[in-house]
Design an enzyme around this catalytic site. Structure first.
Site, PDB file in Angstrom:
ATOM      1  N   GLN A   1      -7.626  11.618   0.244  1.00 34.41           N
ATOM      2  CA  GLN A   1      -6.975  10.297   0.283  1.00 34.41           C
ATOM      3  C   GLN A   1      -5.572  10.385  -0.334  1.00 34.41           C
ATOM      4  O   GLN A   1      -4.626   9.792   0.191  1.00 34.41           O
ATOM      5  CB  GLN A   1      -7.802   9.269  -0.495  1.00 34.41           C
ATOM      6  CG  GLN A   1      -9.154   8.976   0.132  1.00 34.41           C
ATOM      7  CD  GLN A   1      -9.776   7.672  -0.367  1.00 34.41           C
ATOM      8  OE1 GLN A   1      -9.094   6.811  -0.916  1.00 34.41           O
ATOM      9  NE2 GLN A   1     -11.072   7.518  -0.153  1.00 34.41           N
TER      10      GLN A   1
ATOM     11  N   TYR B   1      -3.065   4.967  -3.403  1.00 38.49           N
ATOM     12  CA  TYR B   1      -2.151   3.963  -2.841  1.00 38.49           C
ATOM     13  C   TYR B   1      -1.149   3.528  -3.917  1.00 38.49           C
ATOM     14  O   TYR B   1       0.061   3.428  -3.658  1.00 38.49           O
ATOM     15  CB  TYR B   1      -2.959   2.778  -2.327  1.00 38.49           C
ATOM     16  CG  TYR B   1      -2.132   1.664  -1.729  1.00 38.49           C
ATOM     17  CD1 TYR B   1      -1.614   1.766  -0.439  1.00 38.49           C
ATOM     18  CD2 TYR B   1      -1.880   0.490  -2.442  1.00 38.49           C
ATOM     19  CE1 TYR B   1      -0.859   0.739   0.115  1.00 38.49           C
ATOM     20  CE2 TYR B   1      -1.133  -0.540  -1.902  1.00 38.49           C
ATOM     21  CZ  TYR B   1      -0.623  -0.423  -0.625  1.00 38.49           C
ATOM     22  OH  TYR B   1       0.131  -1.441  -0.074  1.00 38.49           O
TER      23      TYR B   1
HETATM   24  P1  NAP Z   1      -1.291  -2.976   8.685  1.00 37.35           P
HETATM   25  O1  NAP Z   1      -1.630  -4.244   9.349  1.00 37.35           O
HETATM   26  O2  NAP Z   1      -2.322  -1.914   8.516  1.00 37.35           O
HETATM   27  O3  NAP Z   1      -0.015  -2.365   9.449  1.00 37.35           O
HETATM   28  C1  NAP Z   1       0.522  -1.139   9.084  1.00 37.35           C
HETATM   29  C2  NAP Z   1       1.547  -0.718  10.113  1.00 37.35           C
HETATM   30  O4  NAP Z   1       2.079   0.554   9.736  1.00 37.35           O
HETATM   31  C3  NAP Z   1       0.921  -0.538  11.497  1.00 37.35           C
HETATM   32  O5  NAP Z   1       1.841  -0.924  12.490  1.00 37.35           O
HETATM   33  C4  NAP Z   1       0.691   0.962  11.552  1.00 37.35           C
HETATM   34  O6  NAP Z   1       0.658   1.478  12.868  1.00 37.35           O
HETATM   35  C5  NAP Z   1       1.958   1.425  10.837  1.00 37.35           C
HETATM   36  N1  NAP Z   1       1.896   2.842  10.461  1.00 37.35           N
HETATM   37  C6  NAP Z   1       0.988   3.488   9.699  1.00 37.35           C
HETATM   38  N2  NAP Z   1       1.279   4.789   9.638  1.00 37.35           N
HETATM   39  C7  NAP Z   1       2.406   4.974  10.377  1.00 37.35           C
HETATM   40  C8  NAP Z   1       3.213   6.086  10.716  1.00 37.35           C
HETATM   41  N3  NAP Z   1       2.909   7.323  10.305  1.00 37.35           N
HETATM   42  N4  NAP Z   1       4.315   5.902  11.484  1.00 37.35           N
HETATM   43  C9  NAP Z   1       4.635   4.675  11.923  1.00 37.35           C
HETATM   44  N5  NAP Z   1       3.900   3.582  11.663  1.00 37.35           N
HETATM   45  C10 NAP Z   1       2.804   3.732  10.904  1.00 37.35           C
HETATM   46  O7  NAP Z   1      -0.733  -3.221   7.213  1.00 37.35           O
HETATM   47  P2  NAP Z   1       0.192  -4.385   6.599  1.00 37.35           P
HETATM   48  O8  NAP Z   1      -0.659  -5.151   5.671  1.00 37.35           O
HETATM   49  O9  NAP Z   1       0.948  -5.086   7.660  1.00 37.35           O
HETATM   50  O10 NAP Z   1       1.171  -3.505   5.701  1.00 37.35           O
HETATM   51  C11 NAP Z   1       2.570  -3.385   5.938  1.00 37.35           C
HETATM   52  C12 NAP Z   1       3.219  -2.857   4.656  1.00 37.35           C
HETATM   53  O11 NAP Z   1       3.029  -3.805   3.612  1.00 37.35           O
HETATM   54  C13 NAP Z   1       2.611  -1.553   4.154  1.00 37.35           C
HETATM   55  O12 NAP Z   1       3.624  -0.727   3.634  1.00 37.35           O
HETATM   56  C14 NAP Z   1       1.674  -2.019   3.037  1.00 37.35           C
HETATM   57  O13 NAP Z   1       1.454  -0.998   2.084  1.00 37.35           O
HETATM   58  C15 NAP Z   1       2.477  -3.173   2.466  1.00 37.35           C
HETATM   59  N6  NAP Z   1       1.716  -4.151   1.695  1.00 37.35           N
HETATM   60  C16 NAP Z   1       0.732  -4.897   2.294  1.00 37.35           C
HETATM   61  C17 NAP Z   1       0.052  -5.837   1.535  1.00 37.35           C
HETATM   62  C18 NAP Z   1      -1.012  -6.727   2.151  1.00 37.35           C
HETATM   63  O14 NAP Z   1      -1.613  -7.540   1.414  1.00 37.35           O
HETATM   64  N7  NAP Z   1      -1.272  -6.646   3.440  1.00 37.35           N
HETATM   65  C19 NAP Z   1       0.340  -6.014   0.177  1.00 37.35           C
HETATM   66  C20 NAP Z   1       1.334  -5.238  -0.398  1.00 37.35           C
HETATM   67  C21 NAP Z   1       2.034  -4.315   0.376  1.00 37.35           C
HETATM   68  P3  NAP Z   1      -0.758   1.742  13.649  1.00 37.35           P
HETATM   69  O15 NAP Z   1      -1.137   0.457  14.289  1.00 37.35           O
HETATM   70  O16 NAP Z   1      -0.357   2.815  14.626  1.00 37.35           O
HETATM   71  O17 NAP Z   1      -1.756   2.217  12.638  1.00 37.35           O
END
Ligand code: NAP
Length: 276
Positions: free
Chosen positions: A105, A193
């Protein structure tokens, strides 16, 4: 070459990234690129926004793949002569109950969240035009994980003189320490993470400092942020914010007006600078 302004959002086929593209399409006076590692998922997301009357453009981008990053870099250079807005949003997180060994991980999470984001910055920051805006999507978890580090590590991560090379060494050390099961003894918190997002926040502080040193007068502003707890595939349905609400702070930072000189090099949550 096009005279249009251009914005790029990484990992924007779903979740917060997609909501950031939606808001940019409404508010940014230029071309907005929705990017995805998978062209099929990317084009489906573009079609979804087109249904809403918006006109995002598409480019493939896998932040784990240097060739893919460089192809986007060359495209932007040739078509636009640079870049005005970069939102580093792409990220991954293992689910809490995932049984994948912690060392795996750690390696996989750091690979995308820290090293992938860093590679995008290495290739695309030199393209940023004057008054450019860079937003690195980190997390509040980076602050709680920082609090879980040893005093020695906290001091390094809060340092105003830490270099990118030193940060990379520390991120590699975390991965190596998890493989030897000595990470806790070595002062790391038990969250891959969290450590990856410490990396994103500290990288942002370093990059902002380098912009001050090397590109003063270009008025580029670069910040890390937390979008909040957002209902996406990553955080699940119980989270408190909708994706559009989660996009608000990243959008605020991406669209800071040209006469703004702050925030810069900060960690921002709810549009407010938070202490690091
Ligand atoms: P999500 O719905 O899982 O979306 C993540 C996105 O990143 C998806 O489009 C995924 O593409 C893409 N991705 C992952 N690996 C990649 C790679 N190697 N190259 C290009 N794209 C890639 O997550 P989210 O909640 O929207 O998160 C967006 C950001 O916000 C992240 O950085 C996360 O750590 C941060 N964040 C989220 C939260 C929350 O509560 N949701 C809180 C704090 C921070 P695929 O569809 O191809 O997998």
């Amino acid at each position: 070459m096009s005279n249009a302004q251009v914005a790029v959002v990484t990992g924007s086929n779903k979740g917060i990234g997609l909501a950031i593209v939606r808001a940019l399409c409404k508010q940014f006076p230029g071309d907005v690129y929705l990017t995805s590692r998978d062209p099929g998922r990317g084009q489906a997301a573009v079609a979804q926004l087109q249904q809403e009357g918006l006109r995002p453009l598409f480019h493939q981008l896998d932040i784990d793949d240097l060739q893919s990053i460089r192809a986007l870099r060359d495209f932007l250079k040739e078509k636009y002569g640079g870049l005005n807005v970069l939102v580093n949003n792409a990220g991954i997180a293992f689910k809490v109950h995932d049984t994948t060994p912690f060392a795996v991980q750690a390696e996989v999470t750091l690979k995308t969240n820290f090293f992938g984001t860093r590679n995008v910055c290495t290739e695309l920051l030199p393209l940023m035009k004057p008054y450019g805006r860079v937003v690195n999507v980190s997390s509040m978890v980076s602050r709680s994980a920082l609090g879980g580090c040893s005093q020695e590590l906290q001091q390094k991560f809060r340092s105003d003189t830490i270099t990118e090379e030193e940060l990379v060494q520390l991120m590699n050390k975390f991965v190596e320490d998890t493989k030897k099961s000595v990470h806790e003894k070595e002062g790391w918190p038990n969250t891959a993470y969290g450590v990856s997002k410490i990396g994103v926040t500290v990288l942002s502080r370093i990059q902002a400092r380098l912009l001050n040193e090397k590109r003063k007068g270009e008025h580029i502003l670069l910040n890390a942020c937390c979008p909040g707890w957002v209902r996406t595939d990553m955080a699940g349905p119980k989270a408190t914010k909708s994706p559009d609400e989660g996009a608000e702070t990243p959008i605020y930072l991406a669209l800071l007006p040209s006469n703004a000189d702050a925030p810069h090099g900060q960690f921002v949550s709810d549009k407010t600078v938070k202490p690091w």
